[in-house]
Scaffold this active site. Structure first.
Site, PDB file in Angstrom:
ATOM      1  N   PHE A  45      -9.291 -57.768  15.210  1.00 50.75           N
ATOM      2  CA  PHE A  45      -8.732 -58.925  14.501  1.00 50.75           C
ATOM      3  C   PHE A  45      -9.609 -59.352  13.329  1.00 50.75           C
ATOM      4  CE2 PHE A  45      -7.309 -59.686  19.018  1.00 50.75           C
ATOM      5  CZ  PHE A  45      -6.107 -59.023  18.847  1.00 50.75           C
ATOM      6  N   TYR A  46     -10.911 -59.181  13.453  1.00 50.98           N
ATOM      7  CA  TYR A  46     -11.795 -59.510  12.339  1.00 50.98           C
ATOM      8  C   TYR A  46     -11.445 -58.657  11.124  1.00 50.98           C
ATOM      9  CZ  TYR A  46     -16.063 -60.130   9.610  1.00 50.98           C
ATOM     10  OH  TYR A  46     -16.953 -60.408   8.598  1.00 50.98           O
ATOM     11  N   ASN A  47     -11.327 -57.335  11.348  1.00 49.30           N
ATOM     12  CA  ASN A  47     -10.923 -56.441  10.255  1.00 49.30           C
ATOM     13  C   ASN A  47      -9.646 -56.943   9.591  1.00 49.30           C
ATOM     14  OD1 ASN A  47     -12.937 -54.462  11.009  1.00 49.30           O
ATOM     15  ND2 ASN A  47     -11.544 -53.667  12.543  1.00 49.30           N
TER      16      ASN A  47
END
Length: 245
Positions: free
Chosen positions: A151-153
């Site tokens: 999710f960070y990506n």
């Protein structure tokens, strides 16, 4: 143009890269305001940097962003720089983590939704002042993802493209839209185990401020330059390389 004699909001400035931004920008004579969810971290930052102005705010909550923006309009109408720095990342196995959807929501709220919300709320204030800038902090992982950060990506890729669109839409306005892409920096983010390629926060922010002074708008810090080239030339190799770190 170097950032001098400015009033700057830095989200997530109570630790790590954000705190180093506060530290270096205060040395240059700027007025720095930072917000964080943790009052304890804010107070610790202020002990180190007495000139720092702190404001407790959970930017994942729209109502708190609106309260922060109103407080800024009343108390710091000379605001001319917004740095969207705050972010979170969860290392997860998407399918097997029972809370993966909850973590996804939280990451997108903080990493993507909050910067856009703050830009919308504060743009009228920023644009009325001289030398105004919006600085969005992203990552080299917008080019090549690390599989431990699903999710960070994705949230940072979304912010990366939004920044490009905003820059295009505001090209006729007197405001600079800047993106700074970091990769591995030795901060508490890595919980005492930074990768070998990590650089110090001091070096990372010094490089960032130097590039801003040269009017660059998409700033790739340190190894992000190499990662970008690898991504363009050999994307499969780049994917393997970034995930072997």
């Amino acid at each position: 143009m170097e950032i001098l004699n400015s009033t700057i909001v830095i989200t997530g400035g109570s630790s790590g890269l954000g705190l180093e931004m506060c530290r270096q920008l205060i040395k240059k004579g700027n007025k720095i305001i930072t917000c964080s969810r943790s009052l304890e971290k804010l107070q610790n930052a202020k002990k180190e940097l007495p000139e720092l102005i702190i404001y407790k705010c959970d930017i994942s909550q729209e109502s708190e962003c609106e309260g922060f923006a109103e407080w800024l309009r009343i108390n710091h109408a000379d605001l001319n720089v917004l740095v969207n720095n705050a972010a979170i990342a969860n290392k997860i196995d998407f399918v097997n983590d029972l809370s993966s959807l909850e973590k996804m929501t939280q990451e997108f709220l903080i990493n993507f939704h909050a910067p856009i919300h703050l830009i919308k709320l504060l743009y009228p204030l920023l644009i009325q002042n001289q030398n105004s800038r919006i600085v969005n902090i992203t990552t080299g992982l917008v080019y090549v993802p690390r599989v431990i950060y699903p999710f960070y990506n994705a949230s940072k890729v979304a912010l990366h493209f939004f920044t490009q669109v905003l820059r295009s839409q505001l090209k006729e306005e007197k405001i600079k839209i800047i993106e700074v892409l970091f990769l591995a920096v030795d901060t508490p983010w890595h919980e005492g185990n930074p990768p070998k390629i990590a650089i110090t926060a001091e070096k990372a922010i010094s490089e960032m401020l130097e590039a801003i002074s040269k009017n660059k708008t998409e700033i790739r810090i340190a190894k992000v330059k190499l990662l970008y080239l690898l991504y363009r030339i050999a994307p499969s190799f780049a994917l393997k390389k970034i995930n072997s770190l």
